[in-house]
Design an enzyme around this catalytic site. Structure first.
Site, PDB file in Angstrom:
ATOM      1  N   TYR A   1       4.595  -8.138  15.953  1.00  0.00           N
ATOM      2  CA  TYR A   1       4.751  -6.896  15.184  1.00  0.00           C
ATOM      3  C   TYR A   1       5.339  -5.800  16.075  1.00  0.00           C
ATOM      4  O   TYR A   1       6.342  -5.169  15.715  1.00  0.00           O
ATOM      5  CB  TYR A   1       3.392  -6.485  14.636  1.00  0.00           C
ATOM      6  CG  TYR A   1       3.361  -5.259  13.767  1.00  0.00           C
ATOM      7  CD1 TYR A   1       3.841  -5.289  12.452  1.00  0.00           C
ATOM      8  CD2 TYR A   1       2.805  -4.065  14.237  1.00  0.00           C
ATOM      9  CE1 TYR A   1       3.769  -4.165  11.642  1.00  0.00           C
ATOM     10  CE2 TYR A   1       2.732  -2.935  13.421  1.00  0.00           C
ATOM     11  CZ  TYR A   1       3.217  -2.992  12.131  1.00  0.00           C
ATOM     12  OH  TYR A   1       3.145  -1.882  11.321  1.00  0.00           O
TER      13      TYR A   1
ATOM     14  N   THR B   1       2.026  -9.633   1.040  1.00  0.00           N
ATOM     15  CA  THR B   1       0.752  -8.911   1.161  1.00  0.00           C
ATOM     16  C   THR B   1       0.614  -7.867   0.058  1.00  0.00           C
ATOM     17  O   THR B   1      -0.459  -7.304  -0.121  1.00  0.00           O
ATOM     18  CB  THR B   1       0.645  -8.190   2.526  1.00  0.00           C
ATOM     19  OG1 THR B   1       1.800  -7.349   2.693  1.00  0.00           O
ATOM     20  CG2 THR B   1       0.583  -9.182   3.666  1.00  0.00           C
TER      21      THR B   1
ATOM     22  N   ASP C   1      12.756 -11.790  -0.934  1.00  0.00           N
ATOM     23  CA  ASP C   1      12.366 -11.766   0.484  1.00  0.00           C
ATOM     24  C   ASP C   1      13.534 -11.212   1.285  1.00  0.00           C
ATOM     25  O   ASP C   1      14.646 -11.752   1.218  1.00  0.00           O
ATOM     26  CB  ASP C   1      12.051 -13.212   0.923  1.00  0.00           C
ATOM     27  CG  ASP C   1      11.357 -13.233   2.270  1.00  0.00           C
ATOM     28  OD1 ASP C   1      11.794 -12.496   3.178  1.00  0.00           O
ATOM     29  OD2 ASP C   1      10.358 -13.970   2.395  1.00  0.00           O
TER      30      ASP C   1
ATOM     31  N   PHE D   1       0.834  -1.211   0.000  1.00  0.00           N
ATOM     32  CA  PHE D   1       0.000   0.000   0.000  1.00  0.00           C
ATOM     33  C   PHE D   1       0.874   1.269   0.000  1.00  0.00           C
ATOM     34  O   PHE D   1       0.875   2.042  -0.965  1.00  0.00           O
ATOM     35  CB  PHE D   1      -0.942  -0.066   1.213  1.00  0.00           C
ATOM     36  CG  PHE D   1      -1.530   1.236   1.640  1.00  0.00           C
ATOM     37  CD1 PHE D   1      -2.124   2.103   0.726  1.00  0.00           C
ATOM     38  CD2 PHE D   1      -1.500   1.616   2.991  1.00  0.00           C
ATOM     39  CE1 PHE D   1      -2.670   3.320   1.138  1.00  0.00           C
ATOM     40  CE2 PHE D   1      -2.041   2.818   3.405  1.00  0.00           C
ATOM     41  CZ  PHE D   1      -2.616   3.673   2.480  1.00  0.00           C
TER      42      PHE D   1
HETATM   43  P1  NAD Z   1       1.453  -3.650   3.121  1.00  0.00           P
HETATM   44  O1  NAD Z   1       1.194  -4.980   3.738  1.00  0.00           O
HETATM   45  O2  NAD Z   1       0.492  -3.144   2.109  1.00  0.00           O
HETATM   46  O3  NAD Z   1       2.912  -3.597   2.487  1.00  0.00           O
HETATM   47  C1  NAD Z   1       3.998  -4.320   2.983  1.00  0.00           C
HETATM   48  C2  NAD Z   1       4.784  -4.838   1.795  1.00  0.00           C
HETATM   49  O4  NAD Z   1       5.923  -5.549   2.285  1.00  0.00           O
HETATM   50  C3  NAD Z   1       3.993  -5.828   0.940  1.00  0.00           C
HETATM   51  O5  NAD Z   1       4.116  -5.487  -0.422  1.00  0.00           O
HETATM   52  C4  NAD Z   1       4.627  -7.181   1.253  1.00  0.00           C
HETATM   53  O6  NAD Z   1       4.494  -8.098   0.186  1.00  0.00           O
HETATM   54  C5  NAD Z   1       6.051  -6.770   1.556  1.00  0.00           C
HETATM   55  N1  NAD Z   1       6.770  -7.720   2.424  1.00  0.00           N
HETATM   56  C6  NAD Z   1       6.361  -8.243   3.606  1.00  0.00           C
HETATM   57  N2  NAD Z   1       7.316  -9.037   4.120  1.00  0.00           N
HETATM   58  C7  NAD Z   1       8.353  -9.007   3.246  1.00  0.00           C
HETATM   59  C8  NAD Z   1       9.638  -9.618   3.220  1.00  0.00           C
HETATM   60  N3  NAD Z   1      10.037 -10.459   4.189  1.00  0.00           N
HETATM   61  N4  NAD Z   1      10.460  -9.372   2.149  1.00  0.00           N
HETATM   62  C9  NAD Z   1      10.056  -8.546   1.151  1.00  0.00           C
HETATM   63  N5  NAD Z   1       8.856  -7.938   1.130  1.00  0.00           N
HETATM   64  C10 NAD Z   1       8.018  -8.159   2.161  1.00  0.00           C
HETATM   65  O7  NAD Z   1       1.575  -2.629   4.342  1.00  0.00           O
HETATM   66  P2  NAD Z   1       1.713  -1.037   4.319  1.00  0.00           P
HETATM   67  O8  NAD Z   1       0.521  -0.482   5.003  1.00  0.00           O
HETATM   68  O9  NAD Z   1       2.077  -0.554   2.976  1.00  0.00           O
HETATM   69  O10 NAD Z   1       2.944  -0.852   5.317  1.00  0.00           O
HETATM   70  C11 NAD Z   1       4.256  -0.592   4.850  1.00  0.00           C
HETATM   71  C12 NAD Z   1       5.175  -0.371   6.030  1.00  0.00           C
HETATM   72  O11 NAD Z   1       4.711   0.724   6.813  1.00  0.00           O
HETATM   73  C13 NAD Z   1       5.254  -1.578   6.972  1.00  0.00           C
HETATM   74  O12 NAD Z   1       6.591  -1.741   7.398  1.00  0.00           O
HETATM   75  C14 NAD Z   1       4.377  -1.185   8.130  1.00  0.00           C
HETATM   76  O13 NAD Z   1       4.780  -1.793   9.324  1.00  0.00           O
HETATM   77  C15 NAD Z   1       4.560   0.331   8.168  1.00  0.00           C
HETATM   78  N6  NAD Z   1       3.395   1.000   8.789  1.00  0.00           N
HETATM   79  C16 NAD Z   1       2.196   1.084   8.127  1.00  0.00           C
HETATM   80  C17 NAD Z   1       1.122   1.703   8.742  1.00  0.00           C
HETATM   81  C18 NAD Z   1      -0.223   1.836   8.060  1.00  0.00           C
HETATM   82  O14 NAD Z   1      -1.161   2.391   8.659  1.00  0.00           O
HETATM   83  N7  NAD Z   1      -0.391   1.433   6.836  1.00  0.00           N
HETATM   84  C19 NAD Z   1       1.246   2.211  10.047  1.00  0.00           C
HETATM   85  C20 NAD Z   1       2.478   2.077  10.683  1.00  0.00           C
HETATM   86  C21 NAD Z   1       3.554   1.488  10.045  1.00  0.00           C
END
Ligand code: NAD
Ligand code: UDP
Length: 313
Positions: A150, A41, A62, A17
């Site tokens: 997490y 995801t 990964d 996202f």
């Molecule tokens: P998301 O799940 O849409 O995106 C995460 C991405 O990371 C996905 O494309 C997934 O395929 C990839 N991924 C997961 N594990 C992986 C690995 N081991 N190797 C390679 N790729 C991997 O989530 P998001 O909302 O886009 O969040 C992105 C980041 O921002 C995350 O680190 C999350 O913890 C942080 N974050 C998001 C929010 C929120 O509200 N969306 C809030 C706080 C922190």
């Protein structure tokens, strides 16, 4: 100015996202963007529109496995499932991503002498005892619960970042992101904004967990992306909160979504998940003063844009 120099920028989690929005803006600014993602995801459809650019490259990888390359100027480390449903699906994998994966990316940054930014989270404050949350609050996190993979994973990642900075003088940035929403959120990730909007658009039952009095503060994706890039281009290491202080209860959020979608959905109350934080609101004075950053998109405007996205999903 450094911002104007074209760079090679690695974005882990770039097909997710937040990552997909960041890829888009940096590619369109002319930078060479390498999107590294294992598609756990995330989805290729999020980055489909970037394939046409010569300065965009997708690598399925990964981060738990080492990644070698010697042409990187900056790394945004976003890889990690973010929604409670996703990160609890395989908790050990979540912890590995936040620890082994983070060590791999810090090692890559060290080898390249690159700047590296960590997407940390408001979850490191746990169920906070002070309100709003400032960066100097150490948090109230359960080490044993379902959210711990997490929360503790992200806390350990911050520690690793600080130790690489102290031991290796690595140029790090830690950003604590508060609840963010907008287009490209996954339909089935269980987060409250996507759940409520989809339920309302389909005139289905809206599921409020607990009594709906718990609060969150939601920021629109465009505001976050601007903050992330400002932080990367600044001299600060953080940690810094990026969020929209507009706080509301889940009951009020459901009412707003029902109104904006003109839905006939009814509310059903379900069990509150374990360790669900009761209140959350960022103190963003630090971001205002050191980055001259503040959110500009109010919740109603952002929800409308997100509803439009899900209507055409
Ligand atoms: P998301 O799940 O849409 O995106 C995460 C991405 O990371 C996905 O494309 C997934 O395929 C990839 N991924 C997961 N594990 C992986 C690995 N081991 N190797 C390679 N790729 C991997 O989530 P998001 O909302 O886009 O969040 C992105 C980041 O921002 C995350 O680190 C999350 O913890 C942080 N974050 C998001 C929010 C929120 O509200 N969306 C809030 C706080 C922190
Ligand atoms: N929530 C809810 N109904 C849903 C999904 C979530 O009431 O269908 C609640 C959840 O219990 C939490 C809040 O909404 O109190 C935000 O949940 P989300 O998973 O989006 O984010 P987080 O809890 O990680 O802040």
């Amino acid at each position: 100015m450094e911002e104007n120099k074209l760079k090679n920028i690695l974005i882990t989690g770039g097909a997710g996202f937040i990552g997909s929005h960041l890829c888009k803006i940096l590619v369109e600014s002319g930078h060479n963007v390498i999107c590294l993602d294992n598609l756990l995801t995330g989805s290729l459809s999020n980055i489909q529109n970037l394939k046409k650019y010569k300065n965009f490259e997708f690598v399925k990888h990964d981060i738990i496995e080492p990644y070698f390359r010697d042409d990187i100027d900056e790394i945004y480390n976003l890889a990690c499932p973010a929604s409670p449903v996703h990160y609890q699906y395989n908790p050990i994998k979540t912890i590995k991503t936040c620890t082994i994966g983070v060590i791999n990316m810090l090692g890559l940054a060290k080898k390249n002498n690159a700047k590296i930014l960590q997407a940390s989270t408001s979850e490191i404050y746990g169920d906070p005892e002070i309100h709003p949350q400032r960066e100097d609050y150490n948090g109230n996190v359960n080490t044993l619960g379902f959210r711990s993979c997490y929360d503790e994973g992200k806390r350990c990642a911050e520690t690793l970042f600080m130790d690489y900075n102290r031991e290796h003088n690595l140029n790090i940035k830690i950003v604590r992101i508060f609840n963010t929403y907008g287009p490209n959120m996954t339909k089935n990730d269980g987060r409250v904004v996507s759940n409520f909007i989809l339920q309302a658009l389909n005139n289905e039952i809206i599921t409020i967990y607990g009594d709906g009095s718990q609060t969150r503060s939601f920021q629109y994706i465009d505001d976050l992306i601007e903050g992330l890039i400002k932080m990367m281009n600044s001299d600060n290491i953080g940690p810094i909160n990026l969020g929209n202080p507009e706080e509301l209860s889940m009951t009020d959020l459901s009412a707003m979504v029902i109104r904006l979608t003109n839905s006939s959905s009814k509310i059903v109350y379900k069990k509150l998940p374990q360790d669900d934080p009761k209140r959350r609101q960022p103190d963003i004075n630090l971001a205002k003063s050191i980055l001259d950053w503040r959110p500009t998109i109010d919740l109603e405007t952002g929800l409308q844009k997100t509803i439009n996205y899900f209507t055409h999903y």
